[in-house]
Each structure stands twice: as structure tokens, then as C-alpha cells.
Design a protein around this motif. Structure first.
Motif, PDB file in Angstrom:
ATOM      1  N   LYS A  51     -13.242 -10.313  -5.451  1.00  0.00           N
ATOM      2  CA  LYS A  51     -14.558 -10.838  -5.837  1.00  0.00           C
ATOM      3  C   LYS A  51     -15.113 -11.668  -4.690  1.00  0.00           C
ATOM      4  N   GLY A  52     -16.354 -12.105  -4.852  1.00  0.00           N
ATOM      5  CA  GLY A  52     -16.961 -13.034  -3.910  1.00  0.00           C
ATOM      6  C   GLY A  52     -17.094 -12.504  -2.498  1.00  0.00           C
ATOM      7  N   ILE A  53     -16.940 -13.405  -1.534  1.00  0.00           N
ATOM      8  CA  ILE A  53     -17.112 -13.040  -0.129  1.00  0.00           C
ATOM      9  C   ILE A  53     -16.110 -11.975   0.288  1.00  0.00           C
ATOM     10  N   GLY A  54     -14.872 -12.105  -0.182  1.00  0.00           N
ATOM     11  CA  GLY A  54     -13.850 -11.118   0.182  1.00  0.00           C
ATOM     12  C   GLY A  54     -14.234  -9.717  -0.246  1.00  0.00           C
ATOM     13  N   PHE A  55     -14.757  -9.600  -1.462  1.00  0.00           N
ATOM     14  CA  PHE A  55     -15.215  -8.300  -1.979  1.00  0.00           C
ATOM     15  C   PHE A  55     -16.309  -7.733  -1.080  1.00  0.00           C
ATOM     16  N   ALA A  56     -17.245  -8.585  -0.687  1.00  0.00           N
ATOM     17  CA  ALA A  56     -18.344  -8.128   0.169  1.00  0.00           C
ATOM     18  C   ALA A  56     -17.855  -7.783   1.576  1.00  0.00           C
ATOM     19  N   ILE A  57     -16.818  -8.477   2.061  1.00  0.00           N
ATOM     20  CA  ILE A  57     -16.246  -8.118   3.361  1.00  0.00           C
ATOM     21  C   ILE A  57     -15.641  -6.723   3.297  1.00  0.00           C
ATOM     22  N   VAL A  58     -14.948  -6.434   2.206  1.00  0.00           N
ATOM     23  CA  VAL A  58     -14.410  -5.073   2.035  1.00  0.00           C
ATOM     24  C   VAL A  58     -15.551  -4.066   2.032  1.00  0.00           C
ATOM     25  N   ARG A  59     -16.607  -4.367   1.303  1.00  0.00           N
ATOM     26  CA  ARG A  59     -17.768  -3.464   1.261  1.00  0.00           C
ATOM     27  C   ARG A  59     -18.326  -3.230   2.665  1.00  0.00           C
ATOM     28  N   GLY A  60     -18.491  -4.317   3.413  1.00  0.00           N
ATOM     29  CA  GLY A  60     -19.035  -4.191   4.762  1.00  0.00           C
ATOM     30  C   GLY A  60     -18.124  -3.412   5.692  1.00  0.00           C
ATOM     31  N   LEU A  61     -16.822  -3.655   5.588  1.00  0.00           N
ATOM     32  CA  LEU A  61     -15.883  -2.919   6.440  1.00  0.00           C
ATOM     33  C   LEU A  61     -15.857  -1.435   6.084  1.00  0.00           C
ATOM     34  N   CYS A  62     -15.962  -1.131   4.787  1.00  0.00           N
ATOM     35  CA  CYS A  62     -15.991   0.281   4.381  1.00  0.00           C
ATOM     36  C   CYS A  62     -17.178   1.006   5.017  1.00  0.00           C
ATOM     37  N   LYS A  63     -18.251   0.284   5.265  1.00  0.00           N
ATOM     38  CA  LYS A  63     -19.446   0.887   5.847  1.00  0.00           C
ATOM     39  C   LYS A  63     -19.403   0.944   7.373  1.00  0.00           C
ATOM     40  N   LYS A  64     -18.685  -0.013   8.007  1.00  0.00           N
ATOM     41  CA  LYS A  64     -18.775  -0.139   9.466  1.00  0.00           C
ATOM     42  C   LYS A  64     -17.472   0.106  10.217  1.00  0.00           C
ATOM     43  N   PHE A  65     -16.345   0.115   9.518  1.00  0.00           N
ATOM     44  CA  PHE A  65     -15.053   0.266  10.167  1.00  0.00           C
ATOM     45  C   PHE A  65     -14.559   1.696  10.017  1.00  0.00           C
ATOM     46  N   ASP A  66     -14.186   2.298  11.112  1.00  0.00           N
ATOM     47  CA  ASP A  66     -13.711   3.676  11.112  1.00  0.00           C
ATOM     48  C   ASP A  66     -12.217   3.711  10.809  1.00  0.00           C
ATOM     49  N   GLY A  67     -11.896   3.428   9.557  1.00  0.00           N
ATOM     50  CA  GLY A  67     -10.491   3.397   9.174  1.00  0.00           C
ATOM     51  C   GLY A  67     -10.354   3.073   7.697  1.00  0.00           C
ATOM     52  N   LEU A  68      -9.118   2.850   7.267  1.00  0.00           N
ATOM     53  CA  LEU A  68      -8.815   2.556   5.870  1.00  0.00           C
ATOM     54  C   LEU A  68      -8.892   1.054   5.642  1.00  0.00           C
ATOM     55  N   VAL A  69      -9.553   0.646   4.563  1.00  0.00           N
ATOM     56  CA  VAL A  69      -9.726  -0.769   4.251  1.00  0.00           C
ATOM     57  C   VAL A  69      -8.948  -1.095   2.977  1.00  0.00           C
ATOM     58  N   TYR A  70      -8.084  -2.100   3.071  1.00  0.00           N
ATOM     59  CA  TYR A  70      -7.316  -2.529   1.905  1.00  0.00           C
ATOM     60  C   TYR A  70      -7.960  -3.730   1.248  1.00  0.00           C
ATOM     61  N   LEU A  71      -8.367  -3.552  -0.004  1.00  0.00           N
ATOM     62  CA  LEU A  71      -8.788  -4.630  -0.875  1.00  0.00           C
ATOM     63  C   LEU A  71      -7.527  -5.156  -1.545  1.00  0.00           C
ATOM     64  N   THR A  72      -7.253  -6.439  -1.418  1.00  0.00           N
ATOM     65  CA  THR A  72      -6.049  -7.011  -2.016  1.00  0.00           C
ATOM     66  C   THR A  72      -6.415  -8.159  -2.940  1.00  0.00           C
ATOM     67  N   SER A  73      -5.564  -8.363  -3.948  1.00  0.00           N
ATOM     68  CA  SER A  73      -5.758  -9.484  -4.866  1.00  0.00           C
ATOM     69  C   SER A  73      -4.452  -9.782  -5.570  1.00  0.00           C
ATOM     70  N   ARG A  74      -4.382 -10.983  -6.124  1.00  0.00           N
ATOM     71  CA  ARG A  74      -3.186 -11.366  -6.877  1.00  0.00           C
ATOM     72  C   ARG A  74      -3.062 -10.521  -8.139  1.00  0.00           C
ATOM     73  N   ASP A  75      -4.176 -10.333  -8.820  1.00  0.00           N
ATOM     74  CA  ASP A  75      -4.199  -9.652 -10.112  1.00  0.00           C
ATOM     75  C   ASP A  75      -4.480  -8.165  -9.918  1.00  0.00           C
ATOM     76  N   VAL A  76      -3.557  -7.331 -10.355  1.00  0.00           N
ATOM     77  CA  VAL A  76      -3.670  -5.887 -10.127  1.00  0.00           C
ATOM     78  C   VAL A  76      -4.887  -5.298 -10.827  1.00  0.00           C
ATOM     79  N   GLU A  77      -5.088  -5.672 -12.085  1.00  0.00           N
ATOM     80  CA  GLU A  77      -6.201  -5.080 -12.833  1.00  0.00           C
ATOM     81  C   GLU A  77      -7.551  -5.460 -12.246  1.00  0.00           C
ATOM     82  N   ARG A  78      -7.702  -6.725 -11.854  1.00  0.00           N
ATOM     83  CA  ARG A  78      -8.962  -7.142 -11.242  1.00  0.00           C
ATOM     84  C   ARG A  78      -9.170  -6.436  -9.898  1.00  0.00           C
ATOM     85  N   GLY A  79      -8.091  -6.268  -9.165  1.00  0.00           N
ATOM     86  CA  GLY A  79      -8.198  -5.575  -7.884  1.00  0.00           C
ATOM     87  C   GLY A  79      -8.605  -4.121  -8.059  1.00  0.00           C
TER      88      GLY A  79
END
Length: 274
Positions: free
Chosen positions: A13-41
Motif C-alpha cells: 500500500k501507500g508509497i511502496g505500492f506506487a513505487i512498484v507501479r512505477g517500476l512496472c512501467k519503467k523498469f525492464d525486468g521483474l518487480v517484486y511487491l513484498t509485504s508482511r501480510d500475504v493476503e494483502r500483498g
């Protein structure tokens, strides 16, 4: 084990979620979204998939050493290395939090400094030469937020080591428990934790220069998130702009810096940029 890999901690969630979104759009590679809670992730990944983006998910609780080691071993076995590491996971007590200063200090420093440090120590051996590390700090992480000139000088000592920095963080916790912290340290555990993280950034850059790894700290701005009690004026995507810039777009000469949300290099121990 081919291809590039980016990792964002605390990103359901929050800034981290948006960083993942931005990297998915601009980074030529695989992006890992991580979180403590599996279901929320997994829900966060599903939300991004609805936008046509395709991050991967892995559980990661930076406060749990076993979780960090499990994640490290997974990345090493599956990918062999890391190209981008964004240390975003953090906590902040609210201004009206009832917990005593000593408790707030201990818990905030434990997550925002010591857990980030441990995560870095576990993952840095996997960061590829030429890789990039972004430590999400804050305007609170500017040195001017520490009242004591003697302490400020210790933080910005160009020969400061990680053990010495960790000792400073521990000294703050002890002062907060004794109720003697305000004159020298100020009254914000969050600020001290982010000053510590920014100081750590400078040390890490010195240590990783020979591997051409760029390490920078960034103030993402005052963002409308749970952490700011939704008082922030920037959207999460606006808050993610500078971290994503440092991760994929900044010039290679930008390293060991404190960067403002508008992508300007800021003075760590001076006034904020205008």
C-alpha cells in the motif's frame, strides 16, 4: 536465472505500492511487491494486474530475520541477483500516540533503522555490480532535525562506521527511556530513525563504491497515506516519482545523496530546497 530484478519492501500500500507501479512501467525486468501480510500483498498484486501490470509477490517482514533470510535464499536460487532494492518499509507513531517515549523510540528505531540495516546486510551480497539501492527517508531525516551540534557532527563524520552509527541509535533509545532525549535529540523518534537511515545511506555508498552500486536516500514528499493520517498533499504516485527516478533514471553520478521529492539533490545538513 536471467533477467533483471527489482525489490520494494513494504509495498502492499501507500508509497511502496506506487513505487512498484512505477517500476512496472519503467523498469525492464521483474518487480517484486513484498509485504508482511500475504493476503494483502496478493491483493495489491491483483490490483496492479487489473491495470495491465505484472509484478510478482513474495512475503517479506523486515522485522523477522527468518523471513528476510527466506526471501534472500529464494531470490538467490531463482534469480541469482538483484538489480534494484528499494527499502521502503517503515513505521511511524501518530502524534497523539499514548505509548511512552521510550517505547516509541525502541520500536521505531527497531523497524526504521535496525531492521532496514539487517535487510541490507542480508541482501547486499546479491545486489549486482552497477545496481541501485534507494532508501526511502523523509524530510524528517535531515540532520537539522537533531538539536545537538555535537550529535550532528557525529552523524556527518565522513569516517563514521555502521557499528558507531548503531551505537548512536542505541544511545537515543536509552535517552528516550530515561526521558532525557529532547534537548539533544528532539522529540520525534521518526525523525531520529530517518536521520539514522540517511546516515546509513552515506556509509553504505562508501562501502559499495568499489562495486559501482549507487545508494541514495530520498524524501518522497508529504504524501496522502495511512502513515500521514491522509493529511499529505501529494498522491502516492507523486510520492513514488523520486524513488523510481533514482532506481531507473538518475545519472550514474547521483550516489550517496539525499534527494528531494522533486528530484533535486538536497543538502542533508542544510535547509530544505526552495
Amino acid at each position: 536465472m536471467s533477467g533483471k530484478v527489482a525489490i520494494v519492501t513494504g509495498s502492499n500500500k501507500g508509497i511502496g505500492f506506487a513505487i512498484v507501479r512505477g517500476l512496472c512501467k519503467k523498469f525492464d525486468g521483474l518487480v517484486y511487491l513484498t509485504s508482511r501480510d500475504v493476503e494483502r500483498g496478493k491483493k495489491a498484486v491483483a490490483d496492479l494486474e487489473k491495470e495491465g501490470l505484472h509484478p510478482s509477490f513474495h512475503q517479506l517482514d523486515i522485522t523477522d530475520n527468518k523471513s528476510v533470510e527466506t526471501f534472500r535464499d529464494f531470490i538467490k536460487e531463482k534469480h541469482g541477483g538483484i538489480d534494484i532494492l528499494v527499502n521502503n518499509a517503515a513505521i511511524a507513531f501518530k502524534g497523539n500516540a499514548p505509548e511512552p517515549a521510550g517505547i516509541q523510540a525502541e520500536q521505531t528505531i527497531a523497524v526504521n533503522y535496525f531492521s532496514v540495516l539487517n535487510t541490507c546486510e542480508k541482501l547486499f551480497p546479491l545486489v549486482k555490480n552497477g545496481g541501485r539501492v534507494v532508501n526511502v527517508s523523509s524530510s524528517a531525516g535531515q540532520l537539522r532535525n537533531i538539536p545537538s551540534e555535537a550529535l550532528r557532527n557525529r552523524f556527518k563524520d565522513p569516517n563514521l562506521t555502521i557499528p558507531q552509527l548503531s551505537e548512536l541509535m542505541q544511545q537515543y533509545i536509552e535517552a528516550a527511556k530515561q526521558g532525557t532525549h529532547v534537548p539533544e535529540w528532539g522529540n520525534s523518534s521518526y525523525a531520529v530513525s530517518k536521520v539514522g537511515l540517511t546516515a546509513l545511506t552515506m556509509i553504505q555508498q562508501r562501502m559499495l563504491n568499489d562495486r559501482d552500486i549507487k545508494v541514495n536516500a530520498v524524501h518522497p514528499g508529504y504524501v496522502d497515506t495511512d502513515m500521514s493520517s491522509h493529511k499529505g498533499t501529494l498522491t502516492i504516485d507523486e510520492g513514488a516519482a523520486a524513488p523510481v527516478f533514482l532506481a531507473v533514471e538518475a545519472d550514474d553520478t547521483v550516489k550517496g545523496q539525499f534527494v528531494w521529492y522533486d528530484k533535486q539533490i538536497a543538502s542533508w545538513d542544510g535547509p530544505r530546497p526552495t
